[in-house]
Design an enzyme around this catalytic site. Structure first.
Site, short mmCIF file in Angstrom:
data_model
loop_
_atom_site.label_atom_id
_atom_site.label_comp_id
_atom_site.label_asym_id
_atom_site.label_seq_id
_atom_site.Cartn_x
_atom_site.Cartn_y
_atom_site.Cartn_z
N HIS A 158 14.50 59.63 -10.94
CA HIS A 158 15.90 59.74 -10.56
C HIS A 158 16.53 60.89 -11.32
O HIS A 158 16.19 61.12 -12.48
CB HIS A 158 16.66 58.43 -10.88
CG HIS A 158 17.92 58.31 -10.11
ND1 HIS A 158 19.09 58.88 -10.52
CD2 HIS A 158 18.18 57.74 -8.90
CE1 HIS A 158 20.02 58.63 -9.62
NE2 HIS A 158 19.49 57.95 -8.62
N ASP A 192 14.90 51.99 -4.70
CA ASP A 192 14.14 51.98 -3.45
C ASP A 192 12.76 51.36 -3.61
O ASP A 192 12.14 50.95 -2.63
CB ASP A 192 14.02 53.40 -2.90
CG ASP A 192 15.37 53.93 -2.50
OD1 ASP A 192 16.14 53.18 -1.91
OD2 ASP A 192 15.66 55.11 -2.82
N1 CMC Z 1 6.14 61.13 -8.52
C1 CMC Z 1 5.45 62.02 -9.28
N2 CMC Z 1 6.05 62.98 -10.03
C2 CMC Z 1 7.39 63.05 -9.99
C3 CMC Z 1 8.16 62.16 -9.23
C4 CMC Z 1 7.50 61.17 -8.48
N3 CMC Z 1 8.20 60.31 -7.73
N4 CMC Z 1 9.49 62.46 -9.38
C5 CMC Z 1 9.53 63.50 -10.21
N5 CMC Z 1 8.28 63.87 -10.59
C6 CMC Z 1 7.91 64.93 -11.56
C7 CMC Z 1 8.06 66.31 -10.93
O1 CMC Z 1 6.86 66.73 -10.33
C8 CMC Z 1 8.43 67.13 -12.14
O2 CMC Z 1 7.24 67.35 -12.90
P1 CMC Z 1 7.03 68.75 -13.70
O3 CMC Z 1 8.08 68.74 -14.76
O4 CMC Z 1 5.64 68.66 -14.23
O5 CMC Z 1 7.23 69.83 -12.69
C9 CMC Z 1 9.33 66.20 -12.97
O6 CMC Z 1 8.88 64.88 -12.62
C10 CMC Z 1 10.82 66.32 -12.69
O7 CMC Z 1 11.03 66.19 -11.27
P2 CMC Z 1 12.22 66.88 -10.49
O8 CMC Z 1 11.85 66.98 -9.05
O9 CMC Z 1 12.63 68.14 -11.19
O10 CMC Z 1 13.38 65.81 -10.70
P3 CMC Z 1 14.73 65.71 -9.89
O11 CMC Z 1 15.73 65.10 -10.80
O12 CMC Z 1 15.09 67.03 -9.28
O13 CMC Z 1 14.37 64.73 -8.66
C11 CMC Z 1 14.00 62.75 -7.38
C12 CMC Z 1 14.71 63.37 -8.61
C13 CMC Z 1 14.55 61.35 -7.17
C14 CMC Z 1 14.32 63.61 -6.14
C15 CMC Z 1 12.46 62.72 -7.65
O14 CMC Z 1 12.19 61.95 -8.79
C16 CMC Z 1 11.67 62.20 -6.44
O15 CMC Z 1 11.34 62.98 -5.54
N6 CMC Z 1 11.37 60.85 -6.42
C17 CMC Z 1 10.68 60.24 -5.28
C18 CMC Z 1 11.67 59.96 -4.17
C19 CMC Z 1 12.58 58.80 -4.49
O16 CMC Z 1 12.14 57.75 -4.92
N7 CMC Z 1 13.88 59.01 -4.23
C20 CMC Z 1 14.90 57.95 -4.36
C21 CMC Z 1 15.87 58.22 -5.46
S1 CMC Z 1 16.87 56.74 -5.81
C22 CMC Z 1 17.85 56.53 -4.40
C23 CMC Z 1 19.00 57.43 -4.41
O17 CMC Z 1 19.90 57.23 -5.22
O18 CMC Z 1 19.01 58.33 -3.56
#
Ligand code: CMC
Length: 427
Positions: free
Chosen positions: A316, A373
């Site tokens: 998140h 989720d």
């Molecule tokens: N599985 C594996 N690795 C992950 C995941 C995941 N679900 N989420 C983040 N990472 C890794 C990502 O690869 C990155 O690694 P590195 O630093 O080595 O490059 C690091 O963690 C940071 O990720 P980010 O994409 O920069 O983080 P963000 O804050 O931009 O994204 C997120 C947040 C929710 C979009 C992301 O965690 C994600 O895609 N999660 C899966 C989808 C999901 O469950 N979404 C629902 C969110 S809760 C409902 C809502 O409020 O919308």
């Protein structure tokens, strides 16, 4: 509200610039950079708004480090355990929990407004069989703007609250109709005798004449425990401050478009799997993994920097310790396991993923915890709600948040059209 100032020095020219630091009631302070471009001739750069506060708000507060979420100052745990979704709607819209009389009045109004204009019904026929309900839902909400096209007077509380109540009460009907259209089965009209949440479940599951689906558990009525579980899910989704879809709603509001068009845009933004679409993807992923012995291989895939695969329902932007909504649902899931007959195979896979991920260095070092989720899908599956309806259910819960944020935006005298800048690197 002004706390102090901050001085920035341009190391190229030696020039210094002073900006006010504004202090909110809770959470990090912000630097007021509204004159930054005029002062320096430069823009600030922050893709994904990771450090940018886009507005002042009094609706929802999140402390991502502590795993704290409050609507209008009331803790999410209190709302989930002691109050209904409609009470939560009242709280978000009015700033305080309702009295008995206020709740009764809102409840009656929401029941009465749940019907759709008959002209809208034919819109569903324009969509192919098996259309995803999110597509139909977004289009139908846009269409709703043409049925209620009056210019809103933001000085008139009664008027804008009516607009808000109307969309909150019609969204479940539109979502249920979109689902039934995707199955090619007749719509079930709202029933004024039923509560908000029971009415939605009935519109989803009933056959004309009020009989329930003949499901694998037999011919049965909707149980109170099912209503309570879904009502809690709605409450947990009701608002989440400046997330992606809410930012879209405020952005559309800033152009002066109709509030229902802004909500329809929020619905579209929510559909993606990085946001609200994750709940559908979680169950699809669990089904794809198929058995507990395959979990480790998928965890390795999620950790591989050369593989785009992500574990759905993990991570998140704001919560870096735990998602309080996920904790409430995990507890609810455990409580309901017996009563609802939760899918044991999917739960076993989910438990294994949770167990490995929570002790794995990759997930720990990146603060990746199960989010809301991760848990909704298993409960919704037990309520006989198909995957394609998980994100529409998120929409039903979130509509009150979007419309409350829309109202706040409209009443804020400092609001301006959303128009970010860019760092141009092209020809
Ligand atoms: N599985 C594996 N690795 C992950 C995941 C995941 N679900 N989420 C983040 N990472 C890794 C990502 O690869 C990155 O690694 P590195 O630093 O080595 O490059 C690091 O963690 C940071 O990720 P980010 O994409 O920069 O983080 P963000 O804050 O931009 O994204 C997120 C947040 C929710 C979009 C992301 O965690 C994600 O895609 N999660 C899966 C989808 C999901 O469950 N979404 C629902 C969110 S809760 C409902 C809502 O409020 O919308």
């Amino acid at each position: 509200m002004q706390k102090d100032t901050i001085t920035l020095t341009n190391n190229q020219t030696g020039k210094t610039y002073e900006y006010n630091i504004l202090e909110g009631s809770r959470g990090p302070s912000v630097i007021d950079i509204r004159t930054f471009f005029a002062d320096t001739g430069m823009f600030t750069y922050d893709p994904g708004y990771t450090s940018t506060a886009s507005c002042e708000s009094q609706i929802t507060f999140i402390d991502g480090g502590k795993g704290e979420l409050r609507y209008r100052g009331v803790a999410i745990e209190d709302l989930a355990n002691n109050h209904s979704y409609l009470e939560t709607c009242f709280l978000l819209l009015n700033g305080h929990l309702p009295s008995k009389e206020e709740l009764l009045k809102l409840d009656l109004e929401i029941r009465h407004r749940a019907y759709l204009h008959r002209g809208l019904n034919s819109l569903f026929d324009a969509f192919p069989d098996n259309a995803h309900p999110m597509a139909t839902l977004s289009a139908a909400v846009t269409a709703l703007a043409s049925f209620y096209n009056e210019h809103l007077d933001m000085e008139n509380e009664e008027e804008y609250l009516e607009m808000a109540h109307r969309i909150i009460s019609k969204i479940p009907t539109i979502a249920a109709f979109a689902y039934r259209h995707s199955l090619g089965i007749p719509f079930i009209e709202p029933d004024i005798d039923l509560s908000f949440t029971k009415n939605f479940l009935t519109m989803m599951r009933a056959y004309p004449g009020g009989k329930m689906h003949l499901c694998d558990k037999g011919h049965e009525d909707i149980k109170e425990v099912e209503v309570r579980a879904l009502d809690t899910i709605f409450t947990l989704h009701a608002d989440h401050e400046q997330n992606a879809s809410t930012t879209v709603v405020r952005g559309v509001a800033s152009t002066g478009a109709h509030p229902y068009v802004a909500i329809a845009s929020g619905i579209s933004a929510l559909w993606g799997r990085a946001h609200g679409g994750a709940n559908e993807s979680v169950i699809a992923q669990l089904e794809y993994i198929g058995s507990v012995d395959k979990v480790e291989a998928f965890i390795e895939k999620a950790k591989d920097p050369d593989d785009a695969f992500r574990l759905m329902g993990f991570g998140h932007r704001v919560y870096k310790n735990f998602d309080p909504r996920a904790q409430i649902l995990k507890k609810l899931q455990d409580e309901l396991r017996e009563e609802l007959g939760l899918d044991s195979e999917l739960m076993a896979i989910a438990r294994k993923i949770e167990e490995i991920a929570l002790s794995d260095e990759y997930f720990i070092s990146r603060n990746l915890y199960p989010n809301i989720d991760f848990y909704t899908g298993i409960i919704l599956t037990a309520l006989q709600i198909p995957k394609s309806m998980f994100t529409p259910i998120f929409v039903i819960g979130r509509t009150v948040g979007w419309i409350t944020q829309w109202i706040e935006f409209k009443k804020d005298e400092t609001s301006k059209i959303a128009r970010p800048r860019q760092l141009y690197t092209g020809k």
